[in-house]
Write an enzyme that holds these catalytic residues in place. Structure first.
Site, PDB file in Angstrom:
ATOM      1  N   ASP A  81       0.826  -1.218   0.000  1.00  0.00           N
ATOM      2  CA  ASP A  81       0.000   0.000   0.000  1.00  0.00           C
ATOM      3  C   ASP A  81       0.855   1.261   0.000  1.00  0.00           C
ATOM      4  OD1 ASP A  81       0.885  -0.714   2.619  1.00  0.00           O
ATOM      5  OD2 ASP A  81      -0.636   0.546   3.531  1.00  0.00           O
ATOM      6  N   GLU A 143       0.041  -1.378   5.746  1.00  0.00           N
ATOM      7  CA  GLU A 143       1.165  -0.974   6.603  1.00  0.00           C
ATOM      8  C   GLU A 143       1.026   0.480   7.029  1.00  0.00           C
ATOM      9  OE1 GLU A 143       5.123   0.763   7.601  1.00  0.00           O
ATOM     10  OE2 GLU A 143       3.843   1.301   5.926  1.00  0.00           O
TER      11      GLU A 143
HETATM   12 ZN   LIG Z   1       6.838   2.268   3.862  1.00  0.00          ZN
END
Ligand SMILES: [Zn+2]
Length: 383
Positions: A81, A143
């Site tokens: 992401d 993340e």
């Molecule tokens: Zn990163």
């Protein structure tokens, strides 16, 4: 064999498949397009692909690719992401790779879709028959928000590599330590009333003053008991970040809330820190029963440390010529480390470009990154 893209074409394909993660639902996107691209390429190269839906996300996936079999081996990990972008602050389309001044510009070039484009090029050169230990590639979800992908992967315990490299942008410097991060909201419920009759109400601001006094004492004790000179700020931190309470000068304040942020050094675990916080607030909570509540603002991320004299750190220092260091940002490393492997954070690009408009990756890092990845594969999968 199906045609596989060259570095720039694969980078372009990854960047033009948006996979923004955001806590704000209107910005949040799925990551399936990126996962499918990676799965297609790596399966063409003979990797065994596992795509795993990540619980408690808005339809996000992790992808694990495995080449070779057996015990141990090397895990190359990264997140699929990116953060959201503000198009007006970019000089070019963030979702198109633009090559200019010896740089590739685009959202995720250094943080960190670019890392997968590097792995793909290097993986093309591996002869699977030569592999003595497996090579794994992991792409995680979310993340940039909750680290749900890495957290879930750690819980699953599907693999046990010898070592793991998380390719966040560190300019190929081995990163072996970072602080943890957690944020909480403390609410005080008072009883509002007219300011002329203080005895008929309970002033939430006055109770919050006592809370803050206790928090200041906790902060002092953290600073005097813990120190790690590897960090720019060598102590754990506790920040009083935002406070809201009351509505009028002539009303007894009925409600007050305070948001705090704490960053623990390696060696202090999240549960321990929360326990200290509760102990700190307990005398006030006992004094004003039922008036103080406490909630986590978002999932905490633990601190991380890999011993500087461990084998992986020595190898990474030797291959890159850089000494290991500590950083100020949080990563997925503490979760990946739960697989039982030596873990470092080390990848191409600079953290200064991450989360910024006109994010880029320098051409000069290409050959260097290829060399580093090949050397790691050689060391951990071929011998
Ligand atoms: Zn990163």
């Amino acid at each position: 064999m199906t045609h596989l893209p060259d570095f720039k074409t694969s980078l372009q394909a990854l960047i033009s498949s948006p996979s923004i993660s955001s806590t704000q639902v209107e910005w949040d996107q799925g990551n399936k397009d990126v996962i499918d691209l990676l799965a297609g390429w790596f399966s063409t190269l003979g990797f065994k692909i596992t795509i795993l839906p990540v619980p408690e996300t808005r339809n996000k996936f992790n992808m694990l690719a495995q080449l070779g079999s057996g015990e141990g081996g090397l895990l190359l990990a990264g997140h699929s992401d990116t953060v959201p972008f503000d198009e007006n602050r970019w000089q070019s389309d963030p979702l198109t790779v633009i090559e200019k001044s010896d740089k590739f510009f685009g959202l995720g070039t250094c943080d960190m879709k670019g890392f997968f484009a590097f792995i793909l090029q290097v993986a093309k050169t591996i002869d699977v028959k030569q592999l003595k230990k497996p090579l794994y590639v992991l792409a995680t979800a979310d993340e940039e928000t909750t680290m749900a992908g890495a957290r879930f992967f750690a819980e699953q315990q599907l693999i046990r590599p010898d070592v793991a490299i998380i390719g966040e942008p560190t300019n190929l410097v081995p990163v072996i330590m970072h602080k943890g991060h957690m944020s909480h909201r403390i609410c005080v419920q008072g009883q509002s009333g007219h300011s002329s009759q203080p005895h008929k109400g309970v002033n939430a601001i006055e109770i919050m003053v006592e809370v803050i006094t206790q928090l200041q004492a906790l902060k002092k004790s953290l600073v005097s008991n813990y120190r790690n000179e590897a960090f720019d700020v060598p102590e754990p931190t506790l920040n009083l970040g935002a406070i809201k309470g009351g509505d009028n000068a002539n009303r007894i304040c009925g409600h007050c809330q305070l948001d705090i942020d704490m960053r623990a050094l390696p060696g202090i675990n999240d549960a321990e820190l929360v326990q200290w916080l509760m102990e700190t607030l307990k005398p006030i909570a006992d004094k004003y029963p039922g008036r103080i509540t406490f909630e986590e603002l978002h999932p905490s991320s633990p601190s991380f440390a890999q011993e500087s004299n461990s084998g992986l750190v020595k190898v990474a220092e030797e291959i890159t010529g850089h000494s290991c260091c500590a950083v100020n940002y949080a990563t997925e490393a503490p979760y990946i480390q739960q697989l039982g492997c030596q873990t470092i954070v080390m990848g191409p690009g600079s953290i200064n470009q991450a989360h910024q408009p006109d994010e880029y990756l320098c051409h000069s890092e290409i050959s260097q990154t290829d060399r580093v990845l090949l050397a790691l594969i050689e060391r951990y999968c071929l011998t």
